[in-house]
Design an enzyme around this catalytic site. Structure first.
Site, PDB file in Angstrom:
ATOM      1  CE  LYS A  43     -70.530 -35.809  28.363  1.00 55.89           C
ATOM      2  NZ  LYS A  43     -70.391 -35.545  26.941  1.00 55.89           N
ATOM      3  N   PRO A  62     -58.074 -32.435  41.181  1.00 49.96           N
ATOM      4  CG  PRO A  62     -58.731 -30.939  42.854  1.00 49.96           C
ATOM      5  CD  PRO A  62     -58.477 -32.400  42.596  1.00 49.96           C
ATOM      6  CB  THR A 117     -79.642 -35.292  28.618  1.00 50.72           C
ATOM      7  OG1 THR A 117     -78.478 -35.567  27.828  1.00 50.72           O
ATOM      8  CG2 THR A 117     -79.736 -33.808  28.877  1.00 50.72           C
ATOM      9  CD  GLN A 157     -79.229 -37.805  25.227  1.00 50.93           C
ATOM     10  OE1 GLN A 157     -79.349 -37.781  26.448  1.00 50.93           O
ATOM     11  NE2 GLN A 157     -78.220 -37.236  24.601  1.00 50.93           N
ATOM     12  NE  ARG A 206     -77.807 -40.722  19.560  1.00 50.07           N
ATOM     13  CZ  ARG A 206     -78.003 -41.288  20.734  1.00 50.07           C
ATOM     14  NH1 ARG A 206     -78.124 -42.600  20.824  1.00 50.07           N
ATOM     15  NH2 ARG A 206     -78.080 -40.566  21.836  1.00 50.07           N
TER      16      ARG A 206
HETATM   17  O1  C5P Z   1     -77.072 -38.116  19.470  1.00 45.15           O
HETATM   18  P1  C5P Z   1     -77.445 -37.127  20.555  1.00 45.15           P
HETATM   19  O2  C5P Z   1     -78.185 -35.925  20.021  1.00 45.15           O
HETATM   20  O3  C5P Z   1     -78.154 -37.786  21.711  1.00 45.15           O
HETATM   21  O4  C5P Z   1     -76.032 -36.600  21.077  1.00 45.15           O
HETATM   22  C1  C5P Z   1     -75.879 -35.797  22.202  1.00 45.15           C
HETATM   23  C2  C5P Z   1     -74.446 -35.409  22.357  1.00 45.15           C
HETATM   24  O5  C5P Z   1     -74.319 -34.582  23.491  1.00 45.15           O
HETATM   25  C3  C5P Z   1     -73.482 -36.574  22.539  1.00 45.15           C
HETATM   26  O6  C5P Z   1     -72.268 -36.244  21.895  1.00 45.15           O
HETATM   27  C4  C5P Z   1     -73.261 -36.626  24.036  1.00 45.15           C
HETATM   28  O7  C5P Z   1     -71.978 -37.106  24.373  1.00 45.15           O
HETATM   29  C5  C5P Z   1     -73.390 -35.156  24.414  1.00 45.15           C
HETATM   30  N1  C5P Z   1     -73.803 -34.883  25.783  1.00 45.15           N
HETATM   31  C6  C5P Z   1     -74.952 -35.371  26.351  1.00 45.15           C
HETATM   32  N2  C5P Z   1     -75.255 -35.105  27.643  1.00 45.15           N
HETATM   33  C7  C5P Z   1     -74.455 -34.342  28.384  1.00 45.15           C
HETATM   34  C8  C5P Z   1     -73.306 -33.802  27.832  1.00 45.15           C
HETATM   35  C9  C5P Z   1     -73.012 -34.093  26.505  1.00 45.15           C
HETATM   36  O8  C5P Z   1     -75.736 -36.050  25.653  1.00 45.15           O
HETATM   37  N3  C5P Z   1     -74.789 -34.044  29.619  1.00 45.15           N
END
Ligand code: C5P
Length: 236
Positions: free
Chosen positions: A63, A68, A125, A195, A216
């Site tokens: 991320k 730049p 998300t 989330q 998770r």
């Molecule tokens: O535990 P969970 O299923 O919520 O994990 C989602 C994973 O996706 C985490 O590692 C998080 O850092 C990553 N992620 C996210 N949203 C984003 C990019 C990556 O949840 N936009």
């Protein structure tokens, strides 16, 4: 819908030993591993060496979001065999996105490895639609994700990270080949945790997601392999 949706498992665990155990438990499952902040900062070199020894292609969820030149240098420093996907924040802007894409291509050529696909994160998300105005972002999640995905496409990113809610519009705007990778995935009835824009694996597949990222619901299950297989069954 004919799209194949692949499962990416987030190695979000606090120790190398737990990550190793998880990788072994999932050895028989058709998954790609994702290395994010927790693993990378905690025990990154050890984990990346393990994945390379297993010849596993993995996603580096770094991320990146900086000026730049710094992002260019970071991508060059991060690249190694096995990195198949790499993330940057679209909010870093057009020039930063181009720097990441260029650095990935240049360094991959130097190392003689396949160029990883750079994916741009649109709207996390964990943000609910109501959070966006507090960040100074005008519009709904679809509108903002589409705007940011346009920057990513123009910078030659291979696709974006978005929620399932935005996949159909993004595919319509930028084409089926523009990758949509979706976190925020919860099997029916699963705890959402932090989330906010969540969807089931099945809904992600029906929307046309190329990848789903699951942490998770697999990592915290007593039987991670069974949890992963249940999700794979939903996808296919
Ligand atoms: O535990 P969970 O299923 O919520 O994990 C989602 C994973 O996706 C985490 O590692 C998080 O850092 C990553 N992620 C996210 N949203 C984003 C990019 C990556 O949840 N936009």
């Amino acid at each position: 819908m004919g799209v194949q949706t692949r499962l990416v498992v987030a190695l979000d665990v606090p120790t190398f030993v737990r990550a190793e155990r998880l990788i072994e438990a999932l050895a028989g499952c058709d998954v790609t591993f994702k290395v994010g902040y927790e693993a990378l900062y905690g025990y990154g070199p050890e984990l990346l060496s393990l994945l390379e020894a297993r010849e596993a292609a993995y996603m580096l969820d770094v991320k990146l979001h900086d000026i730049p030149r710094t992002v260019h240098a970071a991508v060059q420093a991060l690249l190694r065999p096995g990195v198949s996907l790499l993330t940057v924040h679209a909010l870093g802007g057009a020039e930063m996105l181009s720097a990441a894409v260029e650095a990935a291509a240049e360094r991959a050529a130097e190392l003689g490895i396949a160029t990883p696909r750079v994916l741009a994160i649109t709207v996390l998300t964990s943000h609910a639609p109501g959070d966006l105005a507090t960040l100074g972002l005008a519009g709904g999640t679809v509108e903002i994700a589409t705007r940011l995905a346009g920057l990513a496409r123009d910078a030659r990113c291979a696709g974006v990270v978005c929620s399932v809610t935005e996949v159909r519009e993004l595919k319509a705007a930028f084409g089926d080949d523009f990758i949509a990778l979706c976190p925020g995935i919860r099997p029916c009835g699963g705890a959402h945790g932090d989330q906010r824009r969540v969807a089931t694996p099945r809904d992600a597949h029906l929307a046309g997601a190329d990848y789903i990222v699951v942490g998770r619901p697999i990592v915290e299950d007593n039987d991670p392999a069974a949890a992963a297989q249940a999700i794979l069954a939903e996808l296919n």
